[in-house]
Design an enzyme around this catalytic site. Structure first.
Site, PDB file in Angstrom:
ATOM      1  CG  HIS A   1      -0.149   5.915   2.438  1.00 57.64           C
ATOM      2  ND1 HIS A   1      -1.471   5.547   2.287  1.00 57.64           N
ATOM      3  CD2 HIS A   1       0.284   5.300   3.572  1.00 57.64           C
ATOM      4  CE1 HIS A   1      -1.822   4.767   3.295  1.00 57.64           C
ATOM      5  NE2 HIS A   1      -0.781   4.600   4.082  1.00 57.64           N
TER       6      HIS A   1
ATOM      7  CG  HIS B   1      -0.279   0.343   2.486  1.00 61.87           C
ATOM      8  ND1 HIS B   1       0.515  -0.563   3.164  1.00 61.87           N
ATOM      9  CD2 HIS B   1      -0.270   1.485   3.209  1.00 61.87           C
ATOM     10  CE1 HIS B   1       0.987   0.002   4.261  1.00 61.87           C
ATOM     11  NE2 HIS B   1       0.530   1.246   4.313  1.00 61.87           N
TER      12      HIS B   1
END
Length: 161
Positions: A83, A68
């Site tokens: 992110h 992620h």
């Protein structure tokens, strides 16, 4: 005049968008950790596809096992965090395919992560993707370019020491 400008000007490092989409101010990220700059200054992308590319030549400092997020150290020394989405660690890596590993040297434009944006949306999570420079304090000159559609060929952050 050009000689003196080159002699006395500070070198500027440029960082491209990590994803295709609309570049927006970090304050538009609906998470105070990013929006308030707690991790550093930067930009965010409202992505149109799930491909995450290296914004510059760098070394992968940490590829999160869930895929992620990734942290990079640019060849110029900037500490970059990308992110993908918000709270996406909770998806335990299911919508992510990782294409780089810790310690890898990567070139600008190299594919790092593929994210299934539809799966992230179906999980009820935002897909907005922040890119922050974690060592912002090292750069007295920090400019962002937002408010437009971008690809990995477009500069979105410029830094100078």
């Amino acid at each position: 005049m050009g000689f003196f400008k080159k002699l006395f000007s500070k070198p500027v490092d440029s960082y491209c968008a990590p994803m295709a989409g609309k570049a927006v101010e970090l304050t538009e990220v609906p998470d105070p950790t990013f929006a308030e700059g707690m991790l550093g200054k930067g930009i965010a992308i409202q992505p149109v596809d799930g491909k995450v590319y290296a914004p510059c030549d760098a070394t992968v400092d940490m590829m999160f096992t869930t895929g992620h997020a990734v942290s990079l150290v640019s060849d110029a020394g900037a500490e970059i965090l990308i992110h993908v989405g918000l709270e996406t660690v909770s998806l335990e890596g299911k919508p992510f395919t990782v294409h780089a590993a810790n310690g890898d040297k990567v070139k600008k434009g190299q594919l790092l992560i593929e994210a299934d944006l539809e799966a992230i949306k179906e999980a009820g999570l935002p897909i907005i993707t922040p890119m922050v420079i974690c060592n912002t304090d090292d750069y007295p000159t920090f400019n962002t370019i937002t408010g437009k559609d971008v690809t990995n060929a477009d500069v979105v952050i410029e830094l100078a020491k």
